[in-house]
Every structure is written in structure tokens, then in C-alpha cells.
Enzyme design. Structure first.
Site, PDB file in Angstrom:
ATOM      1  N   HIS A 280       0.828  -1.210   0.000  1.00  0.00           N
ATOM      2  CA  HIS A 280       0.000   0.000   0.000  1.00  0.00           C
ATOM      3  C   HIS A 280       0.871   1.272   0.000  1.00  0.00           C
ATOM      4  O   HIS A 280       0.836   2.066   0.944  1.00  0.00           O
ATOM      5  CB  HIS A 280      -0.920  -0.012   1.226  1.00  0.00           C
ATOM      6  CG  HIS A 280      -2.368   0.054   0.871  1.00  0.00           C
ATOM      7  ND1 HIS A 280      -2.992  -0.938   0.181  1.00  0.00           N
ATOM      8  CD2 HIS A 280      -3.320   1.011   1.100  1.00  0.00           C
ATOM      9  CE1 HIS A 280      -4.264  -0.641   0.012  1.00  0.00           C
ATOM     10  NE2 HIS A 280      -4.486   0.554   0.547  1.00  0.00           N
ATOM     11  N   ASP A 284      -3.939   6.578  -1.451  1.00  0.00           N
ATOM     12  CA  ASP A 284      -5.124   5.987  -2.072  1.00  0.00           C
ATOM     13  C   ASP A 284      -4.780   5.662  -3.516  1.00  0.00           C
ATOM     14  O   ASP A 284      -3.774   6.136  -4.047  1.00  0.00           O
ATOM     15  CB  ASP A 284      -6.306   6.959  -1.999  1.00  0.00           C
ATOM     16  CG  ASP A 284      -7.639   6.229  -1.962  1.00  0.00           C
ATOM     17  OD1 ASP A 284      -7.701   5.071  -2.425  1.00  0.00           O
ATOM     18  OD2 ASP A 284      -8.626   6.811  -1.455  1.00  0.00           O
ATOM     19  N   ASN A 286      -4.155   2.567  -4.633  1.00  0.00           N
ATOM     20  CA  ASN A 286      -3.231   1.434  -4.707  1.00  0.00           C
ATOM     21  C   ASN A 286      -3.766   0.287  -5.558  1.00  0.00           C
ATOM     22  O   ASN A 286      -3.001  -0.358  -6.287  1.00  0.00           O
ATOM     23  CB  ASN A 286      -2.923   0.930  -3.295  1.00  0.00           C
ATOM     24  CG  ASN A 286      -2.165   1.951  -2.478  1.00  0.00           C
ATOM     25  OD1 ASN A 286      -0.971   2.128  -2.634  1.00  0.00           O
ATOM     26  ND2 ASN A 286      -2.869   2.641  -1.584  1.00  0.00           N
TER      27      ASN A 286
END
Length: 455
Positions: A280, A284, A286
Site C-alpha cells: 500500500h 489511495d 493502490n
């Protein structure tokens, strides 16, 4: 929430010794669980396994036997996180079957055969253009984009600017998928990973996504639909070093089939997908990057048909199971078989859909050419008009612009406009002005037949 399996230190050191001491009379029943997969070939996670144990047998003991059998055939893949957790997988029959299908149906050579079957490579690639768009659209919808597929296709085909954040997400994904195709010959680097993210999410919500910037805090978690934390990514410190190690592993040649280090390209591509989701690296976005890198690696290894095969289209239909496949791996000592197995089941269905589409395209062309000939239209159409008309017949909702046809057919703008206006003159297409642009669409079948019957 899934039921986590007991850890290794919670299980007896010798399941057989436990059975001999406490349930020797049921030894043969326990023996059924000393296997990698069940009698139906399923690689069950503990969450499902525990419900299939006969009454009176100890679930943990049966599980210990299965784990022992799996440990004897596993293949180590790569390490992730800090401290490093090493992933492994078992090459079960369902995975072997998928690898064979991928080798048979999705190589660039297999795609070239389909091109020859149709007759012109340009025709084929244009006719499959919607399939290229499918992955970009579905991957965005999987992440929450609310735009319909029809509207998204219209935006991409017209090359119009996105009007909403959801449309920005889809256009970013479309650009990212084109980028991984263009960059398929490059080695993987952290810079390439950053560039992918920046292309995919830039302009959506830059403060939220921070395009192309790795996370610098441990404030990112993955939650389920009920708000439960299901994945806490590894600590951010050392993240770039870990990604550099991942890149080194990706760039290492594992293609020598006789080598003990051999890893099939499909398994490696799926492992990259999992690794990005696990580490990750971004605040955001990912998932989109993970799936794009899955495609990038298969493109690199000459599986060109994956340009037209959308996994997100199917992952979107079973998003919960997609999430569980991550969890089953993470909670069971990084056994990547669960994730690989699920991805393979999706890929099998995606390839079947692709092959079905190709077959229908071939059959449609044959029927179309026969109809053109019998109706006396064939001689009136140029080769480029035949291509555009066939594409339109395959998807009556498609819209066309001169700019789009220019790009797809590799001709000049004036030639593309002439192709479309010629189809209007033949009463096969209709056109309307939308802003400053002419938009063309196939007329209804009845209208076309009536026009040609009357003439």
C-alpha cells in the site's frame, strides 16, 4: 469478518502423535485431510475448511494435517513488509489449468492468428477497442466510480474532458492502461510506480491521493463495508527500500523452466498485484496501480491479448471475494495460493469471455460480408467504411467522431470525416451536431433495411 486460522504455535508439534494418543480409532478419517486440496480440488481457507470437518474430529488437528501437506509442496516467492514476511504458493491443478490456458490463448502469437483469421489486423484491433476500455472503466468502478459504462465509453471515444470526479478517475485509468502498454519494455523501478500513480489519479482529488508520492505516515488502513480494519499496511519507514527490493525481484529473470527458480509469468504478475496491495505505497489508488502492474508484466512477457481481457470487470462483480482472497493470504502465514487461485478463477472466465467475443466477431464479419454482397452494398463501401460499419454493427450504442476514427484507423482527419460522411450518404449512419463537433451513429436496423428496400 473471516475466521482466522490458528497460528503454527497454537497447533500441536505432531498432529499424528496427538491422534495416536487421543483418537487412534479415527486415524483413517484424519488421513483424508493430509492433502493439499480437498476431494473437489479446492484449496480451502480455514474460514471454509472448518465447516467441512466430520462431527467428532478435532478441527485444529485436521487443519494441522492439511497445513503439513501444503508445506511439503510449497514454492517460496518473495518477501514483503517489515519485518519481512515471505510469501509462498502451491501449484494446485486449478492454477496449472489457468497457466496452460493463458499460454495457449493470450500470447501475441495467438492474437496474430485471430488477426489472420479475420483478414486485417487493423479491423480486429478496432473491433476490440471496447475491450481495451473495459479494464479502465471497470477498475475505476471497482474503486467506487459511479459513472455508467456507456457514458464512460462516450467520454473516451469523443476524447472530451471529464465533467465529474468519477469521470476523471476513469480517464486516469484509461491513460494509465495505455501507459503500461507503451512502457512494457522498461524494467520496473520505483519511479515507474510513481509515474503510474500520478497518471492514474492526478486531478481527481490531489490532496487525498497525493499523485505520485509515497505515503509518509502509518495513517492508511483498508476497511471493509462495515468499517472494520481488515489490513494495516506495513510501516511507512523503509517503504521505498522494500519497493526497490520488489523491483529487483520483478526484474530478475525467472523464465528458465528447468531452473529451481522458475516462476510462470502469470504467477509473477499476480504476485506483483498482491505485493502492491499489501505494501500500500500510496495514500489511495493502490488497487488501480496494482492491477495496472499486473497487466504491465504480462505485456512485458508478450501476452498481448491481455490488452483486451478485463479482470476488473469480473472482480467488480465479486468485490467481497476479491477482498477475502487478500485476507486469506495475510492471515494464513502469507500463503499466496488463496490470492493466486482466486485471480486464476477470474482470469479463466475473462479469457473465456474474450474468446467468445473473438469468435462472435469472426462470425459477425462473415455474416456481414455476405449481407453486404447480397444487398449490393459491398461494392459501394470503401475498406475503411467497411471497418467502421462493422464496428458499429457490433455495438449499436457506439458513437463516432472524425477525430476518433482518424486515431483508430491511422488516417488523416479529412479521410476520417469522408469515411463517416460517406456512410451518412449511403443512409447507414446518421449525424448530429454536438457543440462544435459532429457525432455519428449507426441508424437502426429497420431504418437501414427500409432505406435500401425503398431504393
Amino acid at each position: 469478518m473471516i475466521k482466522r486460522p490458528p497460528s503454527s504455535d497454537q497447533l500441536p508439534k505432531s498432529a499424528w502423535a496427538w491422534i495416536s494418543e487421543y483418537q487412534p480409532e479415527r486415524r483413517l478419517e484424519y488421513l483424508d485431510f493430509y492433502t493439499v486440496v480437498d476431494s473437489k480440488g479446492r484449496y480451502l481457507p480455514f474460514d471454509e475448511f472448518r465447516h467441512r470437518i466430520p462431527k467428532g474430529l478435532a478441527v485444529d488437528i485436521a487443519w494441522a494435517l492439511t497445513k503439513e501437506a501444503r508445506s511439503r509442496t510449497r514454492q517460496w516467492i518473495l518477501g514483503l513488509g517489515e519485518p519481512a514476511r515471505f510469501c509462498y504458493y502451491n501449484d494446485i491443478p486449478a492454477i496449472q489449468k489457468t497457466k496452460t490456458l493463458v499460454d495457449q490463448a493470450t500470447t501475441t502469437a495467438a492474437l496474430a492468428w485471430a488477426n489472420r483469421k479475420i483478414g486485417e489486423e487493423q479491423n480486429f484491433s478496432y473491433m476490440l477497442e471496447d475491450l481495451i476500455e473495459d479494464e479502465a472503466i471497470s477498475s475505476s468502478q471497482l474503486e467506487g466510480a459511479a459513472t455508467t459504462t456507456l457514458v464512460a465509453r462516450e467520454m473516451i471515444k469523443r476524447r472530451r474532458e471529464p465533467r465529474t470526479m468519477d469521470e476523471r478517475m476513469i480517464l486516469g485509468n484509461f491513460r494509465m492502461m495505455r501507459y503500461v502498454w507503451d512502457k512494457r519494455s522498461l524494467p520496473l523501478t520505483t519511479e515507474l510506480i510513481r509515474e503510474l500513480h500520478a497518471i492514474g489519479v492526478a486531478g481527481i482529488d490531489d490532496e487525498k491521493y497525493r499523485p505520485g508520492i509515497f505515503r509518509s505516515a502509518d495513517n492508511v488502513v483498508v476497511e471493509d463495508s462495515d468499517g472494520n480494519i481488515v489490513h494495516q499496511p506495513p510501516i511507512w519507514t523503509g517503504l521505498e527500500d522494500r519497493l526497490n527490493r520488489l523491483c529487483h525481484w520483478v526484474n530478475t529473470d525467472h523464465d528458465e523452466i528447468e531452473s529451481q527458480n522458475y516462476i510462470h509469468p502469470l504467477i509473477k504478475a499476480i504476485s506483483i498485484h498482491f505485493a502492491i496491495g499489501y505494501e500500500h505505497p500510496f495514500n489511495d489508488g493502490n488497487g488501480r496501480v496494482a492491477r495496472a502492474l499486473f497487466y504491465w508484466f504480462l505485456f512485458k512477457k508478450d501476452y498481448g491479448a491481455f490488452r483486451y481481457i478485463s479482470i476488473s470487470n469480473l472482480l467488480k462483480e465479486a468485490a467481497t471475494q476479491y477482498g477475502k482472497s487478500y485476507l486469506y493470504t495475510e492471515t494464513d502465514e502469507m500463503d499466496l495460493t488463496y490470492f493466486v487461485d482466486y485471480q486464476c478463477s477470474v482470469i479463466m472466465r475473462a479469457i473465456a469471455a474474450f474468446k467468445g467475443h473473438c469468435q462472435r466477431t469472426i462470425e459477425d464479419i462473415e455474416r456481414f460480408n455476405k449481407w453486404l454482397f447480397n444487398a449490393g452494398i459491398y461494392a459501394k463501401l470503401t475498406e475503411k467504411q467497411k471497418i467502421v460499419f462493422q464496428v458499429a454493427k457490433g455495438n449499436s450504442n457506439s458513437i463516432f467522431t472524425a477525430r476518433y476514427v482518424e486515431e483508430r484507423l491511422g488516417c488523416s482527419y479529412n479521410t476520417a470525416a469522408s469515411v463517416l460522411n460517406g456512410l451518412v450518404d449511403l443512409e447507414l449512419f446518421e449525424k448530429r451536431k454536438d457543440g462544435k463537433e459532429w457525432v455519428y451513429r449507426l441508424r437502426s436496423k429497420n431504418d437501414i433495411q427500409n432505406s435500401w428496400t425503398a431504393s
